[in-house]
Design a protein around this motif. Sequence first.
Motif, PDB file in Angstrom:
ATOM      1  N   THR A 359     -16.195  37.932 -96.597  1.00  0.00           N
ATOM      2  CA  THR A 359     -15.062  37.092 -96.984  1.00  0.00           C
ATOM      3  C   THR A 359     -13.830  37.970 -97.160  1.00  0.00           C
ATOM      4  O   THR A 359     -13.921  39.076 -97.690  1.00  0.00           O
ATOM      5  CB  THR A 359     -15.355  36.295 -98.275  1.00  0.00           C
ATOM      6  OG1 THR A 359     -14.173  35.565 -98.631  1.00  0.00           O
ATOM      7  CG2 THR A 359     -15.747  37.187 -99.438  1.00  0.00           C
ATOM      8  N   THR A 360     -12.684  37.465 -96.689  1.00  0.00           N
ATOM      9  CA  THR A 360     -11.412  38.170 -96.841  1.00  0.00           C
ATOM     10  C   THR A 360     -10.347  37.153 -97.229  1.00  0.00           C
ATOM     11  O   THR A 360     -10.179  36.147 -96.543  1.00  0.00           O
ATOM     12  CB  THR A 360     -10.996  38.870 -95.531  1.00  0.00           C
ATOM     13  OG1 THR A 360     -12.085  39.634 -95.037  1.00  0.00           O
ATOM     14  CG2 THR A 360      -9.792  39.766 -95.759  1.00  0.00           C
ATOM     15  N   SER A 361      -9.633  37.423 -98.325  1.00  0.00           N
ATOM     16  CA  SER A 361      -8.629  36.472 -98.820  1.00  0.00           C
ATOM     17  C   SER A 361      -7.208  36.993 -98.606  1.00  0.00           C
ATOM     18  O   SER A 361      -6.405  37.046 -99.536  1.00  0.00           O
ATOM     19  CB  SER A 361      -8.879  36.188-100.302  1.00  0.00           C
ATOM     20  OG  SER A 361     -10.086  35.489-100.467  1.00  0.00           O
ATOM     21  N   TYR A 362      -6.916  37.408 -97.389  1.00  0.00           N
ATOM     22  CA  TYR A 362      -5.581  37.925 -97.056  1.00  0.00           C
ATOM     23  C   TYR A 362      -5.156  37.382 -95.693  1.00  0.00           C
ATOM     24  O   TYR A 362      -6.001  36.992 -94.892  1.00  0.00           O
ATOM     25  CB  TYR A 362      -5.591  39.455 -96.991  1.00  0.00           C
ATOM     26  CG  TYR A 362      -6.028  40.128 -98.277  1.00  0.00           C
ATOM     27  CD1 TYR A 362      -5.104  40.696 -99.131  1.00  0.00           C
ATOM     28  CD2 TYR A 362      -7.369  40.183 -98.628  1.00  0.00           C
ATOM     29  CE1 TYR A 362      -5.509  41.319-100.313  1.00  0.00           C
ATOM     30  CE2 TYR A 362      -7.783  40.796 -99.808  1.00  0.00           C
ATOM     31  CZ  TYR A 362      -6.846  41.365-100.638  1.00  0.00           C
ATOM     32  OH  TYR A 362      -7.255  41.965-101.802  1.00  0.00           O
ATOM     33  N   GLY A 363      -3.859  37.404 -95.447  1.00  0.00           N
ATOM     34  CA  GLY A 363      -3.374  36.968 -94.142  1.00  0.00           C
ATOM     35  C   GLY A 363      -1.865  36.864 -94.139  1.00  0.00           C
ATOM     36  O   GLY A 363      -1.217  37.052 -95.173  1.00  0.00           O
ATOM     37  N   GLY A 364      -1.301  36.576 -92.985  1.00  0.00           N
ATOM     38  CA  GLY A 364       0.149  36.435 -92.881  1.00  0.00           C
ATOM     39  C   GLY A 364       0.502  35.486 -91.749  1.00  0.00           C
ATOM     40  O   GLY A 364      -0.343  35.183 -90.897  1.00  0.00           O
ATOM     41  N   ASP A 365       1.751  35.016 -91.725  1.00  0.00           N
ATOM     42  CA  ASP A 365       2.166  34.102 -90.662  1.00  0.00           C
ATOM     43  C   ASP A 365       1.832  34.720 -89.296  1.00  0.00           C
ATOM     44  O   ASP A 365       2.154  35.873 -89.033  1.00  0.00           O
ATOM     45  CB  ASP A 365       3.674  33.835 -90.722  1.00  0.00           C
ATOM     46  CG  ASP A 365       4.042  32.889 -91.860  1.00  0.00           C
ATOM     47  OD1 ASP A 365       3.119  32.339 -92.502  1.00  0.00           O
ATOM     48  OD2 ASP A 365       5.246  32.708 -92.102  1.00  0.00           O
ATOM     49  N   GLU A 366       1.215  33.913 -88.459  1.00  0.00           N
ATOM     50  CA  GLU A 366       0.788  34.408 -87.144  1.00  0.00           C
ATOM     51  C   GLU A 366       1.952  35.033 -86.372  1.00  0.00           C
ATOM     52  O   GLU A 366       1.811  36.063 -85.719  1.00  0.00           O
ATOM     53  CB  GLU A 366       0.184  33.248 -86.350  1.00  0.00           C
ATOM     54  CG  GLU A 366      -0.502  33.630 -85.076  1.00  0.00           C
ATOM     55  CD  GLU A 366      -0.948  32.395 -84.299  1.00  0.00           C
ATOM     56  OE1 GLU A 366      -0.098  31.601 -83.860  1.00  0.00           O
ATOM     57  OE2 GLU A 366      -2.166  32.217 -84.132  1.00  0.00           O
ATOM     58  N   GLN A 367       3.139  34.425 -86.475  1.00  0.00           N
ATOM     59  CA  GLN A 367       4.274  34.906 -85.678  1.00  0.00           C
ATOM     60  C   GLN A 367       4.738  36.306 -86.082  1.00  0.00           C
ATOM     61  O   GLN A 367       5.478  36.937 -85.342  1.00  0.00           O
ATOM     62  CB  GLN A 367       5.443  33.929 -85.776  1.00  0.00           C
ATOM     63  CG  GLN A 367       6.079  33.864 -87.156  1.00  0.00           C
ATOM     64  CD  GLN A 367       7.398  33.093 -87.158  1.00  0.00           C
ATOM     65  OE1 GLN A 367       7.857  32.629 -86.138  1.00  0.00           O
ATOM     66  NE2 GLN A 367       7.993  32.950 -88.341  1.00  0.00           N
TER      67      GLN A 367
END
Length: 593
Positions: A359-367
């Motif tokens: 599990t990973t709880s990170y991310g950013g706008d795809e663009q």
Amino acid sequence: MLSLLVVVACCLAAYTSPVSQRDWDVTVKHSWVTIPNGWIDVGAPPADHIINLKIGLKQHGFEDLLAMLHEISDPFHPKYGQHLSKREVDDLVAPHESTHATVREWLYGHGIDLASIHYSPAKDWLSLDVPLSTAESLLSASYRSYQHSSTGEQVVRTLSYSLPRDLHAHIDLVHPTTMFDRMKAMRATYMLDATLSPVGEANGATVKGPAGQDIPLSCNTTVTPACLQVLYSTEGYVPQAAEKGNKIGVAGYLEQYVSFADLQTFFTQFRPDAMGTNVTVVSVDGGLNDQSLPGIEADLNVQYTEGLTYPTPNYYYSTPGTAPTINDSVTPPQRDEPYLDWLTYMLGLPDGEVPQAFTTSYGGDEQTFPYEWAVRVCGMFAQLSARGSSVMFSSGDGGVGAGTCQTNDGTNRTLFQPVFPATCPYITGVGATYQIAPEKGVYFSQGGFSRYFKRPLWQAAAVPPFLEKLGSTYAGLYNPAGRAVPDVSAQGYGFQVVVEGKVESVGGTSASSPTFASIVSLLNDYRLANGRPSLGWLNPLLYTTGLSGFTDILLGNNPGCGTLGFNATEGWDAITGLGTPDFVKLKELLGFI
Ligand SMILES: *[C@@H]1O[C@H](CO)[C@@H](O)[C@H](O)[C@H]1NC(C)=O
Ligand SMILES: *[C@@H]1O[C@H](CO)[C@@H](O)[C@H](O)[C@H]1NC(C)=O
Ligand SMILES: *[C@@H]1O[C@H](CO)[C@@H](O)[C@H](O)[C@H]1NC(C)=O
Ligand SMILES: *[C@@H]1O[C@H](CO)[C@@H](O)[C@H](O)[C@H]1NC(C)=O
Ligand SMILES: *[C@@H]1O[C@H](CO)[C@@H](O)[C@H](O)[C@H]1NC(C)=O
């Protein structure tokens, strides 16, 4: 430095062919029209700045790897569950020898000491430390220091980079160049409201859940492991495959550290039978776990995976590398982009050591991710899946898009903004619900449609009915042909988490992903205990054989970008996916295939 990289000092004789035979005319590999939103040019980096360049070489057999991954993940295929070994994956992604030769020739021509180059285990990534001036001449780039206007973070990047024409076929991407993303922990924190929690505990009131179970009414506002066990029907299931090697892994970034003391306090309050068990913290590339700086995200993630999977062994991977400040980055050399480092580490582990659920709880706008970078990293998640792991990511906390939703391509159009890596098809994206009887999609649960990845075959039946119901609403704001997220959902609001000794109420898809990953880990436990392989890449399975193992969520919408967002509806929707899991049903459906 990547501890697993192997120094390869090779024979110079192999690439002494005259440079003039090649077409070294450069053409642009990637560029931005303007500085990406939120970043400000703050000047030239120090002349002696050392940059750690990573060069992603074209992987020779990657299409074959994808074809095999589809076969071994298709429950109707005879090869279902026949996961690949490390060696098989490495052989498939290894670049062609002509790729190595051409790239070495190019680097040699720029005065690079070929013995200083480090290679990933499959030799598909090169890593080298070079002065900024060398990087600029290699890549026809102009590096500047950029500062993020709200966080103050500084990075050294270029708005454009180029490669000789002949190299475009051999190099997928070079990093760091044009990637401006900040790693954003998806966390929405709510302080505990003491007047809210004791309702059900005080009077023992319950309500009937979707499987006819009695759920404490307190779970409507405050979520504990006991709530999730009843709601998703894992109560009474005793994991038994620890000695068969079942494990669950939590990826941690951004100096998020797990507190061992908070974990024990959490067990005392919410999972007394687990008291005294621990999480194994693994340092990736020197990642720390400072006990004086416990992180809410890290505590939330680990307390809930442990709270739901005990006694399954839990691993927390601490990977350093927020985009470093310039004054930190001269020595040691600049290190960034943790997904890539984490994946390189994980793909280098021998067979049997890789957890079967992550599990990973990170991310950013795809663009904000250059297309080539997103595709390459997504391909590394495919490699991890091919080794037999299920990879869960939170889908994001911004509804249909956080912030202004403006594009960063210079045109400033308003578009819905899905979050990467959840948009990668080889990942299972997890959205958030709240309340019980019925559960509803929660307003922040991010969902929508990728502009980088097209709709995969396994979404061909589930997604079009949603688009038909939507009709022309939001036409032009999203890509109806894109990979749709989230895939599934789980509770993500009012989680009781112990941070620095105190219980706090925490929400976000950050809570949903560990919850869903824990259920997957329990399914793997059941399969391993019965002599079956782990589930591996889940998506083709969930949209077919697993479909009736979900409780469809019919209420809620996810506003954003000045709209009310999408509605939860019957069947798949862009706020709760297929719905929330029913462990007992999923165990029956998926236990023995
Ligand atoms: C859960 O809480 C919400 C908001 O307070 C309330 O509207 C709803 O009726 C509650 N659900 C149950 C089952 O009591
Ligand atoms: C958990 O592991 C850490 C690191 O090894 C150790 O400091 C801590 O005391 C352990 N806690 C328990 C309860 O065993
Ligand atoms: C690093 O930069 C920050 C922000 O500009 C500044 O506050 C700090 O003093 C600097 N540290 C050093 C060691 O120069
Ligand atoms: C787009 O928005 C940015 C940031 O607000 C602004 O600097 C830029 O001038 C805008 N571009 C156009 C074409 O409107
Ligand atoms: C969501 O549901 C509401 C209430 O039924 C409706 O008015 C609205 O048009 C729906 N929105 C979308 C995007 O389907």
